[in-house]
Design a protein around this motif. Sequence first.
Motif, short mmCIF file in Angstrom:
data_model
loop_
_atom_site.label_atom_id
_atom_site.label_comp_id
_atom_site.label_asym_id
_atom_site.label_seq_id
_atom_site.Cartn_x
_atom_site.Cartn_y
_atom_site.Cartn_z
N LEU A 101 0.88 -1.33 0.00
CA LEU A 101 -0.17 0.07 -0.15
C LEU A 101 1.02 1.25 0.09
O LEU A 101 1.79 1.05 0.81
CB LEU A 101 -0.89 0.11 1.35
CG LEU A 101 -1.95 -1.03 1.26
CD1 LEU A 101 -2.95 -1.26 2.49
CD2 LEU A 101 -3.15 -0.87 0.18
N ASN A 102 0.54 2.21 -0.86
CA ASN A 102 1.27 3.33 -0.89
C ASN A 102 0.45 4.62 -0.22
O ASN A 102 -0.70 4.74 -1.34
CB ASN A 102 1.93 3.57 -2.25
CG ASN A 102 2.86 2.74 -2.42
OD1 ASN A 102 4.06 2.55 -1.85
ND2 ASN A 102 2.57 1.95 -3.37
N LEU A 103 0.79 5.54 0.45
CA LEU A 103 -0.12 6.87 0.91
C LEU A 103 0.96 7.82 0.35
O LEU A 103 1.94 7.93 0.73
CB LEU A 103 -0.35 6.56 2.33
CG LEU A 103 -1.13 7.70 2.73
CD1 LEU A 103 -2.59 8.06 2.34
CD2 LEU A 103 -1.26 7.66 4.19
N ASN A 104 0.11 8.89 -0.05
CA ASN A 104 0.57 10.01 -0.41
C ASN A 104 -0.31 11.22 -0.04
O ASN A 104 -1.42 11.28 -0.59
CB ASN A 104 1.29 10.33 -1.88
CG ASN A 104 2.21 11.56 -1.96
OD1 ASN A 104 1.55 12.55 -2.26
ND2 ASN A 104 3.53 11.03 -2.16
N LEU A 105 0.26 12.49 0.49
CA LEU A 105 -0.43 13.56 0.91
C LEU A 105 0.19 14.69 0.67
O LEU A 105 1.15 15.10 1.36
CB LEU A 105 -1.14 13.43 2.27
CG LEU A 105 -1.99 14.77 2.95
CD1 LEU A 105 -3.31 14.94 2.09
CD2 LEU A 105 -2.13 14.61 4.19
N THR A 106 -0.34 15.88 -0.17
CA THR A 106 0.26 16.72 -0.48
C THR A 106 -0.08 17.87 0.52
O THR A 106 -1.00 18.11 0.82
CB THR A 106 -0.15 17.51 -1.89
OG1 THR A 106 0.11 16.62 -3.01
CG2 THR A 106 0.47 18.98 -2.20
N ILE A 107 1.14 18.39 1.21
CA ILE A 107 0.90 19.51 2.39
C ILE A 107 0.78 21.01 1.81
O ILE A 107 0.01 21.76 2.21
CB ILE A 107 1.88 19.27 3.15
CG1 ILE A 107 1.99 17.99 3.69
CG2 ILE A 107 1.78 20.30 4.51
CD1 ILE A 107 0.80 17.40 4.52
N PHE A 108 1.72 21.20 0.92
CA PHE A 108 1.91 22.64 0.41
C PHE A 108 2.35 22.53 -1.18
O PHE A 108 3.63 21.71 -1.20
CB PHE A 108 2.71 23.31 1.29
CG PHE A 108 2.81 24.73 0.68
CD1 PHE A 108 1.96 25.58 0.75
CD2 PHE A 108 4.15 25.07 0.22
CE1 PHE A 108 2.03 26.73 0.19
CE2 PHE A 108 4.09 26.42 -0.26
CZ PHE A 108 3.35 27.33 -0.33
N SER A 285 5.03 16.99 0.89
CA SER A 285 4.19 15.95 0.79
C SER A 285 4.77 14.87 1.95
O SER A 285 5.68 14.95 2.27
CB SER A 285 3.77 15.45 -0.43
OG SER A 285 5.13 14.84 -1.15
N LEU A 286 3.65 14.45 2.34
CA LEU A 286 3.90 13.24 3.29
C LEU A 286 3.75 11.75 2.55
O LEU A 286 2.74 11.73 1.76
CB LEU A 286 2.76 13.36 4.55
CG LEU A 286 2.83 14.39 5.12
CD1 LEU A 286 1.89 14.44 6.48
CD2 LEU A 286 4.40 14.62 6.06
N PHE A 287 4.51 10.82 2.77
CA PHE A 287 4.43 9.46 2.18
C PHE A 287 4.39 8.40 3.18
O PHE A 287 5.01 8.56 4.36
CB PHE A 287 5.56 9.48 1.03
CG PHE A 287 6.79 9.26 1.69
CD1 PHE A 287 7.29 7.92 1.97
CD2 PHE A 287 7.57 10.38 1.88
CE1 PHE A 287 8.82 8.05 2.53
CE2 PHE A 287 8.82 10.05 2.24
CZ PHE A 287 9.49 8.89 2.52
N GLY A 288 3.65 7.40 2.94
CA GLY A 288 3.85 6.22 3.71
C GLY A 288 3.55 4.86 3.01
O GLY A 288 3.20 5.06 1.96
N GLN A 289 4.33 3.65 3.10
CA GLN A 289 4.53 2.57 2.57
C GLN A 289 4.19 1.31 3.48
O GLN A 289 4.66 1.44 4.58
CB GLN A 289 5.68 2.38 1.48
CG GLN A 289 5.75 3.44 0.60
CD GLN A 289 7.15 3.26 -0.32
OE1 GLN A 289 8.01 2.62 0.27
NE2 GLN A 289 7.07 3.90 -1.41
N ILE A 352 8.58 12.38 4.95
CA ILE A 352 8.13 13.58 4.44
C ILE A 352 9.12 13.87 3.23
O ILE A 352 10.32 13.79 3.19
CB ILE A 352 8.37 14.87 5.51
CG1 ILE A 352 7.59 16.33 4.63
CG2 ILE A 352 9.59 15.16 5.74
CD1 ILE A 352 7.50 17.47 5.75
N ALA A 353 8.59 14.47 1.99
CA ALA A 353 9.23 14.44 0.78
C ALA A 353 9.02 16.07 0.44
O ALA A 353 7.99 16.77 0.50
CB ALA A 353 8.77 13.61 -0.13
#
Length: 472
Positions: A101-108, A285-289, A352-353
């Motif tokens: 599973l891959n999660l990505n969330l744009t912060i700014f 962006s934040l990411f999680g795997q 965080i990326a």
Amino acid sequence: MIKIITVLIYLLASVLCFAQQNTELTLTLEQCLEMALDNNLDLKRSRLSKDASSVSFKQSKSQMLPTLNGNYNLGVSNGRSIDPYTNDYVDQKLTFSNAGLNLNLTIFNGFKLLNTIRSQKYELNAAKMEVEEQKQNLILEVTLNYLQILSSKDLLQLANSRLETTKNQLKRLKSLYEEEVGNPADYMDMKGQLASDMTNVINANNNLEEAKLNLFLLLNMEPHIEAEFVNMHIKDDIRHYQYTSEEVYKEALANLATFKAKASRLNAAKMEVKVAQSGYVPEVSLFGQLNTNYSSAAQLFSEKGTSLVETGGFITIDDVNYPVMENETLFYGEEIDYMDQLKNNVYTSFGIAVTIPLLNGFESKNNVALGKIKLEETKLDLLNTKREFKNAIEHAYLQMESALKRYYIYQEQSEAFDESFRINEIRFNNGVSNIVEYLTSKNNMDNAMINLANSKYEYLLRVRVLEYYRGV
């Protein structure tokens, strides 16, 4: 047999009568407008464009949500490859599998998402206004075509009335011609007038049918040549239009959907420039795997005992070499269950990326330049639309005033020529005047009535156009 034939004739007549009743169609202006709003193809196409803009707006808002994607694969590997379980090189056939599973969330991202949402909202508002604009245009076109039909009907009625008058005079002159009384040329001149009047009836009827066809095209209906159109309640006391052209233009700017749509397109273009400018700003962006894997080469080894084996060393006693022995633990391997491997091999990562635009072939710069060009084009489009509408309103207003002046003049002219024809008809019937005077008087009256009808409907058409510009 006679009774049977009589019954059959009656049934056939009933069917023909029923069919004729079904082919007749009576329409009011309100019914035509309702059918046009339901069936017109251009309006349907405009509504589909609005629906597409609505989907795009929803999609832009969805970009604010995190993205979550799953992946799974299952395959077979032959030859030298990396065992996904041990990361060692193996040279064998194995079955492998991966899941994650891959999660990505744009912060700014420089407010790119927010400005995109605003832009799509303006685009949606513009699409809604364009649907309303299409409806307003359709209502105007249907109304003008309906008035054209009524005008053509009146002109056809006038043509038939002229024809009937000529036929009556021709009957009277025919009797005199056969009795060899009076000038025989009068009868021939009247026959020529009859042919002219019959041609006018044909032309008037053709104009009426063409007007009907144009209306049915707007209604997206099969043509009904025999259709009847109910006359509108039109006041005979036509009065001067109560608004000035400047007042009409101001109301058009405030009420017409055309200008509201153009204004929304302009705001959307401004937001698009801001979206392009966000390309200069770093993205955070934040990411999680979450991942796991399986390999058919993976085994679980269990102890099954020991055995003595030589170590390769020797001990010499009395010049005799004795090998060194040791106990070696023996293992046997067994395959690890698929689900157990997926459970045991789970590993996660998160963080965080930051993406910093350094050099991207001047893509951001060019996008901003293109956005500014589009913005200027949108501004020019709005200004050009205002200029076109102002000119169209001035033109329609001048035509309306001209039609009204002509109507008053033709009204007096029609009354005068009508009285002149009444007198000349009496004189001609009593042999006081000749055929030339009669035909001249008749044509003058006929032309005056046609001009009066034309100026009346032209005035009504221009008023309807001005009312459209006012947004009424």
